[in-house]
Write a protein that holds these residues in place. Structure first.
Motif, PDB file in Angstrom:
ATOM      1  N   GLU A   1      41.009  40.110  44.187  1.00 40.57           N
ATOM      2  CA  GLU A   1      39.934  41.041  43.855  1.00 40.57           C
ATOM      3  C   GLU A   1      38.578  40.337  43.842  1.00 40.57           C
TER       4      GLU A   1
ATOM      5  N   HIS B   1      37.386  39.878  47.379  1.00 42.56           N
ATOM      6  CA  HIS B   1      36.886  41.122  47.979  1.00 42.56           C
ATOM      7  C   HIS B   1      35.453  41.404  47.544  1.00 42.56           C
TER       8      HIS B   1
ATOM      9  N   ASP C   1      46.400  38.540  41.931  1.00 45.81           N
ATOM     10  CA  ASP C   1      45.658  39.798  42.060  1.00 45.81           C
ATOM     11  C   ASP C   1      44.186  39.603  41.707  1.00 45.81           C
TER      12      ASP C   1
END
Length: 412
Positions: A339, A342, A335
């Motif tokens: 992130e 992104h 995760d």
């Protein structure tokens, strides 16, 4: 120093690993790069830098602008390049602002890299591509990872406002011959979890890999003058061919993708008297992996029954296992990486590794360790290339991962 300059400096040093050697590192030339890395790490301010007697390099960055109570995150890469293709006298060059046409790697030899064959090139029109001269591999696997980690470290050390928890760094020898974690010292590293930076296309995040084994098939024949060979000659080469023909045709890597496994004949050498075949066996699914290994044993037993006991000697050894079961309890790692990507405008691509990585072995040793992209393509051959912009993005992603863990509790 920018990541491009670092990478070009590293690939000029030959570090091909040697599967026939019993030493660690398997080739002394890996220590040449190792020595250079140790000196550079000390020069840019990385703390507690050491290279042990086996060629493993460790260093750390103390926590900065935070309480340092968060998790200790490691970033790892390997120094060696694959023995599958020459890594000597690498002459890398930069194709600036790639225009989408064929790239002539070596005019004299007529070696051309075309987007008609390598479709990935079309993604990088307008970017700067580092390529080979067509006579060697490039070494982005994994000197790109080494360069990206080093550049991340330098950026964090030089930025007075950087925020990060304790960061551990390690560079390993002999990953390409399956020994990268053999003598790794987790006690020296002292990390809670880590990321290997050893993947391909920008955006890749990998936490599933093959279960892997090696199979050495030795065929003992019996040579005699062919003019008098009737009912006497036992041709090891022909028996080897018979062995291979008993394997499923479509479990050849040329016909597999995704989660599909394979048995790959990597080397076949010998003569009538004796021949040796070297295979690698791969499957993500453990049950299918065991079936593939059992098939090798059945074929060996059958041919020994046909040609006499001892004709086939099978040396079958497991190499590493699918890291998924060890990473799954720590999915925050996936995760956080997604992130971080992104934030840099990179779309995460979660894919299974159709290969191996130090991270697999390390995960089973107690260091959960998924794999991140380096940005490279076409590893282990003359058509290997890497976009400079992908390396730069990867550095930013690593910095962002370090930043995010600074705010997390140690039991994250």
């Amino acid at each position: 120093m920018k990541v491009k300059e670092r990478f070009l400096k590293y690939v000029a040093i030959e570090t091909t690993s040697d599967p026939t050697s019993e030493t660690c590192p398997s080739s002394a030339k890996q220590r040449v790069l190792g020595d250079a890395l140790v000196a550079e790490m000390q020069a840019i301010g990385i703390s507690n830098v050491t290279m042990d007697k086996n060629g493993y390099i460790y260093g750390e960055l103390p926590a900065k602008n935070c309480d340092g109570l968060g998790p200790k995150v490691a970033f790892l890469a390997h120094m060696d390049t694959s023995p599958d293709f020459s890594g000597k006298d690498v002459k890398a060059r930069v194709v600036e602002a790639y225009d989408g046409s064929d790239i002539v790697l070596n005019e004299a030899e007529g070696i051309v890299m075309s987007p008609k064959k390598f479709e990935s090139l079309e993604k990088y029109i307008g970017q700067d591509l580092i390529v080979t001269d067509g006579t060697t591999l490039l070494g982005a696997d994994d000197k790109a990872g080494v360069a990206e980690i080093m550049t991340m470290a330098e950026c964090l050390l030089n930025d007075p406002d950087a925020v990060h928890g304790p960061i551990k760094i390690a560079f390993t020898p002999d990953e390409e011959i399956g020994r990268g974690a053999d003598l790794f010292d987790l006690g020296q590293l002292k990390a809670d979890f880590g990321y290997t930076v050893d993947g391909g296309e920008i955006g890749e995040i990998e936490f599933e890999n093959f279960n892997a084994a090696s199979a050495i098939v030795t065929i003992n024949g019996s040579n005699i003058h062919p003019g008098y060979a009737k009912l006497k000659m036992k041709n090891a080469l022909l028996i080897g061919m018979a062995f291979h023909e008993m394997l499923p045709v479509f479990e050849n890597p040329a016909y597999t993708e995704g989660y599909e496994g394979f048995s790959h004949l990597n080397d076949f050498e010998g003569n009538v008297e004796k021949a040796v075949m070297r295979y690698i066996i791969r499957d993500h699914d453990m049950a299918k992996f065991e079936i593939k290994k059992a098939r090798f044993e059945r074929i060996a037993a059958y041919l020994n029954a046909e040609y006499g006991e001892g004709t086939i000697v099978l040396d079958l050894k497991d190499s590493y296992y699918n890291m998924r079961e060890k990473v799954a309890p720590h999915m925050h790692m996936i995760d956080v990486a997604a992130e971080a990507m992104h934030t840099q405008g990179v779309t995460p691509i979660v894919v299974p590794i159709r290969g191996g990585t130090d991270g697999s072995r390390l995960s089973f040793m107690g260091l959960p360790c998924p794999n991140l992209c380096t940005g490279g393509h076409n590893f282990h051959g003359k058509f290997e290339y890497i976009p400079v912009q992908s390396m730069t993005k990867t550095v930013s992603i690593l910095i962002e991962i370090a930043k995010r863990y600074a705010a997390m509790p140690s039991e994250a």
